[in-house]
Structures are given as C-alpha cells and as structure tokens.
Design a protein around this motif. Structure first.
Motif, mmCIF file in Angstrom:
data_model
loop_
_atom_site.group_PDB
_atom_site.id
_atom_site.type_symbol
_atom_site.label_atom_id
_atom_site.label_comp_id
_atom_site.label_asym_id
_atom_site.label_seq_id
_atom_site.Cartn_x
_atom_site.Cartn_y
_atom_site.Cartn_z
ATOM 1 N N GLN A 267 2.589 19.406 11.322
ATOM 2 C CA GLN A 267 3.173 19.704 10.012
ATOM 3 C C GLN A 267 2.698 18.746 8.915
ATOM 4 O OE1 GLN A 267 7.424 19.719 10.704
ATOM 5 N NE2 GLN A 267 7.292 21.404 12.183
ATOM 6 N N GLY A 268 1.731 17.901 9.238
ATOM 7 C CA GLY A 268 1.137 17.020 8.239
ATOM 8 C C GLY A 268 2.009 15.853 7.828
ATOM 9 N N LYS A 269 2.915 15.410 8.718
ATOM 10 C CA LYS A 269 3.830 14.323 8.366
ATOM 11 C C LYS A 269 3.254 12.933 8.645
ATOM 12 C CE LYS A 269 8.031 17.084 8.993
ATOM 13 N NZ LYS A 269 9.327 17.205 9.716
ATOM 14 N N PHE A 270 2.084 12.869 9.284
ATOM 15 C CA PHE A 270 1.480 11.573 9.588
ATOM 16 C C PHE A 270 0.519 11.201 8.465
ATOM 17 C CE2 PHE A 270 1.637 11.794 14.556
ATOM 18 C CZ PHE A 270 3.023 11.963 14.492
ATOM 19 N N PRO A 271 0.646 10.017 7.863
ATOM 20 C CA PRO A 271 -0.333 9.580 6.866
ATOM 21 C C PRO A 271 -1.622 9.143 7.540
ATOM 22 C CG PRO A 271 1.211 7.817 7.280
ATOM 23 C CD PRO A 271 1.702 9.003 8.090
ATOM 24 N N HIS A 272 -2.702 9.152 6.780
ATOM 25 C CA HIS A 272 -3.958 8.605 7.299
ATOM 26 C C HIS A 272 -3.972 7.099 7.061
ATOM 27 C CE1 HIS A 272 -8.221 7.858 8.007
ATOM 28 N NE2 HIS A 272 -8.292 9.050 8.560
ATOM 29 N N LEU A 273 -4.547 6.365 7.997
ATOM 30 C CA LEU A 273 -4.622 4.917 7.886
ATOM 31 C C LEU A 273 -5.212 4.481 6.544
ATOM 32 C CD1 LEU A 273 -4.443 2.092 9.253
ATOM 33 C CD2 LEU A 273 -6.733 2.518 10.160
ATOM 34 N N ASN A 274 -6.226 5.201 6.083
ATOM 35 C CA ASN A 274 -6.890 4.832 4.824
ATOM 36 C C ASN A 274 -5.984 4.992 3.609
ATOM 37 O OD1 ASN A 274 -9.173 4.330 6.314
ATOM 38 N ND2 ASN A 274 -10.177 6.267 5.805
ATOM 39 N N ASP A 275 -4.917 5.778 3.771
ATOM 40 C CA ASP A 275 -4.030 6.062 2.641
ATOM 41 C C ASP A 275 -2.777 5.190 2.621
ATOM 42 O OD1 ASP A 275 -5.781 8.077 1.807
ATOM 43 O OD2 ASP A 275 -4.800 9.588 3.071
ATOM 44 N N LEU A 276 -2.657 4.262 3.558
ATOM 45 C CA LEU A 276 -1.482 3.397 3.562
ATOM 46 C C LEU A 276 -1.458 2.555 2.288
ATOM 47 C CD1 LEU A 276 -1.148 1.939 7.189
ATOM 48 C CD2 LEU A 276 0.092 3.856 6.166
ATOM 49 N N PRO A 277 -0.282 2.384 1.679
ATOM 50 C CA PRO A 277 -0.199 1.510 0.499
ATOM 51 C C PRO A 277 -0.438 0.060 0.888
ATOM 52 C CG PRO A 277 1.994 2.197 1.211
ATOM 53 C CD PRO A 277 1.020 2.995 2.031
ATOM 54 N N SER A 278 -0.815 -0.754 -0.078
ATOM 55 C CA SER A 278 -1.157 -2.151 0.204
ATOM 56 C C SER A 278 0.001 -2.927 0.821
ATOM 57 C CB SER A 278 -1.617 -2.850 -1.079
ATOM 58 O OG SER A 278 -0.604 -2.791 -2.068
ATOM 59 N N ILE A 279 1.230 -2.502 0.550
ATOM 60 C CA ILE A 279 2.395 -3.191 1.104
ATOM 61 C C ILE A 279 2.469 -3.024 2.619
ATOM 62 C CG2 ILE A 279 4.047 -1.288 0.878
ATOM 63 C CD1 ILE A 279 6.095 -3.353 -0.095
ATOM 64 N N GLN A 280 1.729 -2.037 3.166
ATOM 65 C CA GLN A 280 1.723 -1.791 4.602
ATOM 66 C C GLN A 280 0.416 -2.256 5.249
ATOM 67 O OE1 GLN A 280 3.893 2.293 3.632
ATOM 68 N NE2 GLN A 280 3.400 2.208 5.814
ATOM 69 N N LYS A 281 -0.243 -3.222 4.609
ATOM 70 C CA LYS A 281 -1.479 -3.786 5.151
ATOM 71 C C LYS A 281 -1.487 -5.309 4.916
ATOM 72 C CE LYS A 281 -4.339 0.275 4.048
ATOM 73 N NZ LYS A 281 -5.541 0.738 3.300
ATOM 74 N N ILE A 282 -1.984 -6.039 5.894
ATOM 75 C CA ILE A 282 -2.170 -7.484 5.742
ATOM 76 C C ILE A 282 -3.550 -7.849 6.272
ATOM 77 C CG2 ILE A 282 -1.443 -9.796 6.447
ATOM 78 C CD1 ILE A 282 1.364 -8.801 6.777
ATOM 79 N N SER A 283 -4.310 -8.614 5.484
ATOM 80 C CA SER A 283 -5.545 -9.236 5.956
ATOM 81 C C SER A 283 -5.324 -10.741 5.896
ATOM 82 C CB SER A 283 -6.734 -8.831 5.083
ATOM 83 O OG SER A 283 -7.056 -7.473 5.284
ATOM 84 N N TYR A 284 -5.416 -11.398 7.052
ATOM 85 C CA TYR A 284 -5.131 -12.825 7.102
ATOM 86 C C TYR A 284 -6.352 -13.629 6.706
ATOM 87 C CZ TYR A 284 -0.937 -11.390 9.524
ATOM 88 O OH TYR A 284 0.269 -10.811 9.841
ATOM 89 N N SER A 285 -6.119 -14.761 6.063
ATOM 90 C CA SER A 285 -7.215 -15.634 5.678
ATOM 91 C C SER A 285 -6.700 -17.053 5.512
ATOM 92 C CB SER A 285 -7.847 -15.174 4.358
ATOM 93 O OG SER A 285 -6.898 -15.223 3.304
ATOM 94 N N SER A 286 -7.651 -17.973 5.435
ATOM 95 C CA SER A 286 -7.354 -19.385 5.151
ATOM 96 C C SER A 286 -6.468 -20.030 6.212
ATOM 97 C CB SER A 286 -6.697 -19.535 3.784
ATOM 98 O OG SER A 286 -7.517 -19.016 2.772
ATOM 99 N N GLN A 287 -6.630 -19.638 7.473
ATOM 100 C CA GLN A 287 -5.892 -20.307 8.542
ATOM 101 C C GLN A 287 -6.589 -21.623 8.885
ATOM 102 O OE1 GLN A 287 -2.998 -19.162 9.499
ATOM 103 N NE2 GLN A 287 -3.286 -17.500 8.046
ATOM 104 N N ILE A 288 -5.828 -22.583 9.348
ATOM 105 C CA ILE A 288 -6.358 -23.911 9.657
ATOM 106 C C ILE A 288 -6.983 -23.902 11.041
ATOM 107 C CG2 ILE A 288 -5.751 -26.323 10.040
ATOM 108 C CD1 ILE A 288 -3.487 -25.944 8.013
ATOM 109 N N SER A 289 -8.190 -24.428 11.163
ATOM 110 C CA SER A 289 -8.855 -24.569 12.447
ATOM 111 C C SER A 289 -9.010 -26.049 12.782
ATOM 112 C CB SER A 289 -10.235 -23.896 12.417
ATOM 113 O OG SER A 289 -10.112 -22.512 12.150
#
Length: 290
Positions: A267-289
């Motif tokens: 019934q088309g109720k699943f969104p596509h991953l590419n269409d997720l709003p930015s609030i539902q995505k995280i890209s991590y960066s600047s972690q301490i090594s």
C-alpha cells in the motif's frame, strides 16, 4: 572479573550469492538456534567480485529489525573500507542496492532484532566512516569500536538493542581483552589468521560462540593472536528472550504481523531510505582516536 570462554565453534561454507556471478556468501548463523544467537537473526559474509553489466539487486523492503553493515573491503565510492552503517527498518523502509558497474567488495551484513516494544520504531539511519570510528592503535594491535565499548573507548552509536561490535587486528602473540555484560549472547568471527579466544582456538572462517555466564555483572574474554595479521570481529548483544518470526525481509512477533507488513508495503506505506528527513539520519564525525 568473570572470565568468559567459548562454548562451541561453528563453520559454514561459501555458496553462490543472490547477486549472481561473482557473488559468494557465507551464512554464519546457519545451524545455530535463534535462542543461542538472540538478538542476531542473520549474519552474512558477502564477497563480491562482480563483472558489471546488467543491473543486479534493486529496491526492496525491510521491517521489524535493524541492519548492521560493516565494510571490510570497499570501492571507496558508495562503500568505503572500514565504514559502518546501522539502518533501523522499524515500521518499514525501502532501500535500493542496484549494481551495474564492476565491483570488488567484502561486507559483513547482520540483522539485529528490535525489542518487541520498539518493533515499529521510526526508520533511522546511522553512518560512521573509518576515520571517525573510536580506535586504539599500537605496534602490535588495532581495536576499532563500532558499537558499545572496548578498552576505555565508547562508540557514539545509538542503540535500540544494546550491542557491542568491535574489530580486532593483531600481530602474532599480541594479547588483548574485551569486557562483555554477563547476559549478552555473542560470537567471535575470524576473518584471517587464528586466535585463541578464552580457552578455544578459532581459525579463519570459523565462529566461536560465547559461553553462558552464570553470574551477573561484567565478564571478560582474552584474545591471543596465533598468526601475524590475525583479524576477527566480536558481535555481542542483549538478548530479548522472546520468540520471533522471520519471513523474507521482515521480522515480527507473529505471522499475522508479517502479513500486515506485506500489506503496508504493497500500500506504499514504507518510505524510501533516500527520502528520510535529516532528523532521521546521523553521520558521525570528529571522534577521538588514540
């Protein structure tokens, strides 16, 4: 500290993967009851050496669980070596993996079951590049912490199901240890070389399964490499201890729930991953090594 050992060692075999020519796959959990692997329900070691040409793969749905994708060897474009992606399918998501060009990749893809109360969580995506993974590097070993903690390092990954994912690379006779909550189930999967894990020796292509701790608290397992360039990964997680149904691309509590997931998808109720709003995505960066 309670010592943790390996209760059994399993080994499966490479077979032809669903992407056709050039795709080899190993189903690491085959033959292991879910009660022993809970919360992990699928574990694929995918080796791709695709010739390119006609499209392989395509758009497909998932619901009821999370996918853990660890890139062992990438193409340095869409998939970068050492990167990690956690996709929470939750109430349902569609994503597309269509390959038309020549590709050489190796990935570990694991399905992590969501807790029953979070089965229908909002879809969410978390990504981490190798340079942003908390890590320890010495002259004799390297430890990369993708989820959970290890040797004083803590991953920033947000978990619905608490789990530990650590990548170990050791020279011959190097010794390291890993703390694990006593109630976690888990496995050590050896990609290259040979390691003594607790009281057992695990070789490349084998999985060693953590024994069951009888006391509460933290436990510890010790690893000693028996060859140079030994490489293995530890996956350990908090079990849900409830039965689940796995059918096709869905995980649920009952077959009625599975049927509803199929209806929602059609019934088309699943969104596509590419269409997720930015609030539902995280890209991590600047972690301490270290």
């Amino acid at each position: 500290m309670i010592r943790r050992n390996i209760s059994k060692i399993t080994q499966n075999h490479w077979h032809n993967g669903f992407l056709g020519t050039g795709h080899r796959a190993m189903a690491v959990l085959d033959g292991v009851p879910y009660k022993d692997s809970d919360p992990f329900i699928l574990f694929m070691d995918d080796s791709l050496n695709l010739p390119g040409g006609e499209p392989v793969g395509g758009a497909h749905p998932h619901a009821g669980f999370e996918t853990l994708s660890l890139v062992l060897e990438g193409n340095e474009k869409d998939w970068k070596t050492g990167s990690f992606e956690l996709m929470t399918a939750g109430k349902g998501i569609i994503h597309t993996e269509e390959i038309t060009s020549k590709q050489k990749l190796r990935m570990l893809q694991v399905w992590l079951v969501l807790p029953p109360e979070k089965r229908y969580a909002q879809p969410f995506l978390q990504r981490m590049l190798l340079e942003d993974v908390p890590k320890i590097k010495t002259d004799t070993y390297e430890i990369r912490v993708y989820s959970g903690s290890s040797n004083g390092l803590i991953s920033p990954l947000k978990n619905h199901t608490p789990f530990t994912l650590v990548d170990f690379r050791l020279d011959n006779r190097a010794v390291v240890s890993q703390e694990i909550p006593s109630h976690y189930n888990g496995l050590v999967y050896v990609l290259k070389g040979s390691v003594k894990a607790g009281d057992k020796i695990i070789n490349a292509g084998q999985a060693g399964w953590l024994d069951k701790a009888t006391e509460d608290g933290d436990t510890e397992i010790q690893f000693e490499a028996l060859e140079n360039d030994t490489h293995f990964v530890l996956y350990a997680g908090q079990p849900h201890n409830v039965p689940v149904v796995h059918h096709g691309p869905f995980v649920a509590d009952t077959m009625e729930d599975i049927a509803q997931m199929y209806r929602d998808f059609r019934q088309g109720k699943f969104p596509h991953l590419n269409d997720l709003p930015s609030i539902q995505k995280i890209s991590y960066s600047s972690q301490i090594s270290n």
